[in-house]
Design an enzyme around this catalytic site. Structure first.
Site, mmCIF file in Angstrom:
data_model
loop_
_atom_site.group_PDB
_atom_site.id
_atom_site.type_symbol
_atom_site.label_atom_id
_atom_site.label_comp_id
_atom_site.label_asym_id
_atom_site.label_seq_id
_atom_site.Cartn_x
_atom_site.Cartn_y
_atom_site.Cartn_z
ATOM 1 N N ASP A 45 0.855 -1.268 -0.099
ATOM 2 C CA ASP A 45 0.033 0.019 -0.147
ATOM 3 C C ASP A 45 0.700 1.137 0.086
ATOM 4 O OD1 ASP A 45 -1.799 -1.962 0.124
ATOM 5 O OD2 ASP A 45 -2.954 -0.934 2.209
ATOM 6 N N HIS A 189 3.617 -2.711 2.844
ATOM 7 C CA HIS A 189 3.650 -1.225 2.471
ATOM 8 C C HIS A 189 4.809 -0.823 1.533
ATOM 9 C CE1 HIS A 189 0.726 -1.114 5.717
ATOM 10 N NE2 HIS A 189 0.157 -0.050 5.129
#
Length: 355
Positions: A45, A189
């Protein structure tokens, strides 16, 4: 961006399909003997980020891994070349909102803006709009789900949280990935060095356990074999010029700039035609523009039912695609209609292509 910790086993919902046919990345397929125990979904992300995305992509490629990158719209807008690099590296790209807000605290119109601006930024960078949406912090509600449906997006959460956002070490991230089982999806992430350093170990551990990185299935919402890589042969479609369609509405008229086409000037201005469908699912690509920098919205209706919305964010012509649209078969009325008009833009339509 930090994530709020969610209970394990968060739902992974069914997806409409893979985003791209991807070049340059050798990929396993459904019959690959190296993956006897199945496939897992690696997701990252908050990218792309100029300080880390290139290194992350290199690490994934060197380890023979593919992943889904949930980008924020503002990052995609600021670093479009990095979004293209993600695709070229064999990754899939999803929508992670424009500014990474707590979506459930927003109004419906604010939610829609977060989603559509990101769709536009990613489509502008890559030529294809995402089909997957991951809500920031995993926060969702019925209003958000409804807006996602209207935009042809499927919500994707995760089964395993790497906790990299919470300061997890490389060893802890590797251990979290070690809990992945066939079909599971892990949250990671783009921006953390600990995550980057975990990639080679994650790849080796998956290999040791007979697992491979995969895509998210359009039918089950679980990780499955990738699409096999390579370039998909062009699909021959039917192109219908807007000026050849039947016009309706008080102000609908032909235009010669920025292309030869039709302008829809007011609420419920539309163009339509009848098309014979022999199958019940097609992709629809509309080339169009807005008359200024505001977002122009044009709904696609088939058989009187709204099937999706095309968005154009400026006067430069662009192609917006709705994939895997289900509809009736036989002769169906296809309509392109302005259903929301705030008086600040007009929609310019060039052509609609059906594939």
């Amino acid at each position: 961006m930090f994530k709020a910790k969610l209970v394990k086993g968060a739902l992974a919902l069914a997806l409409f399909g893979s985003l791209f046919s991807l070049p340059m990345m050798p990929a396993v397929n459904a019959a690959d003997a190296n993956c006897p125990n199945g496939y897992v979904g690696l997701t990252f992300d908050d990218g792309p980020n100029p300080g880390n995305t290139t290194n992350l992509l290199n690490a994934l490629k060197q380890s023979g891994l593919r992943a889904t990158m949930f980008n924020t719209g503002q990052n995609a807008q600021n670093y479009p070349s990095l979004v293209r690099d993600q695709v070229s590296a064999g990754m899939w790209v999803g929508n992670h909102s424009y500014t990474h807000p707590h979506m459930t605290t927003l109004s419906s119109s604010q939610m829609s803006s977060e989603i559509t601006r990101t769709q536009q930024a990613i489509q502008s960078a890559t030529g294809s709009a995402p089909k997957l949406f991951r809500p920031p912090y995993g926060e969702t509600n019925a209003t958000l789900k409804s807006i996602l449906s209207q935009n042809g997006l499927t919500e994707v959460l995760w089964n395993v949280d790497s906790q990299d956002w919470n300061g997890a070490s490389t060893a802890q991230i590797v251990a979290a990935a070690g809990r992945l089982q066939n079909g599971d999806v892990i949250l990671m992430h783009d921006q953390y060095q600990a995550t980057l350093q975990a990639i080679p170990q994650i790849a080796q551990n998956l290999k040791n356990r007979g697992l491979c990185s995969g895509m998210i299935s359009p039918s089950t919402g679980r990780a499955v074999a990738p699409d096999g890589g390579g370039t998909t042969p062009p699909v021959t479609g039917t192109k219908i010029e807007a000026e050849s369609m039947t016009k309706s509405g008080q102000y609908t008229g032909n235009i010669s700039s920025p292309f030869n086409g039709v302008a829809l000037y007011a609420n419920n201005d539309s163009v339509k035609f009848t098309h014979n469908f022999t199958t019940g699912t097609h992709n629809f690509s509309l080339r169009g523009a807005s008359n200024n920098s505001n977002m122009a919205r044009v709904d696609l209706k088939i058989g009187g039912q709204t099937k999706g919305t095309f968005y154009f964010g400026g006067s430069s012509p662009a192609v917006y695609t709705l994939n895997n649209v289900g509809h009736g078969i036989g002769n169906q009325v296809v309509e392109l209609v302005v259903t929301a008009d705030n008086g600040t833009w007009d929609a310019y339509l060039d052509y609609l292509e059906i594939q």
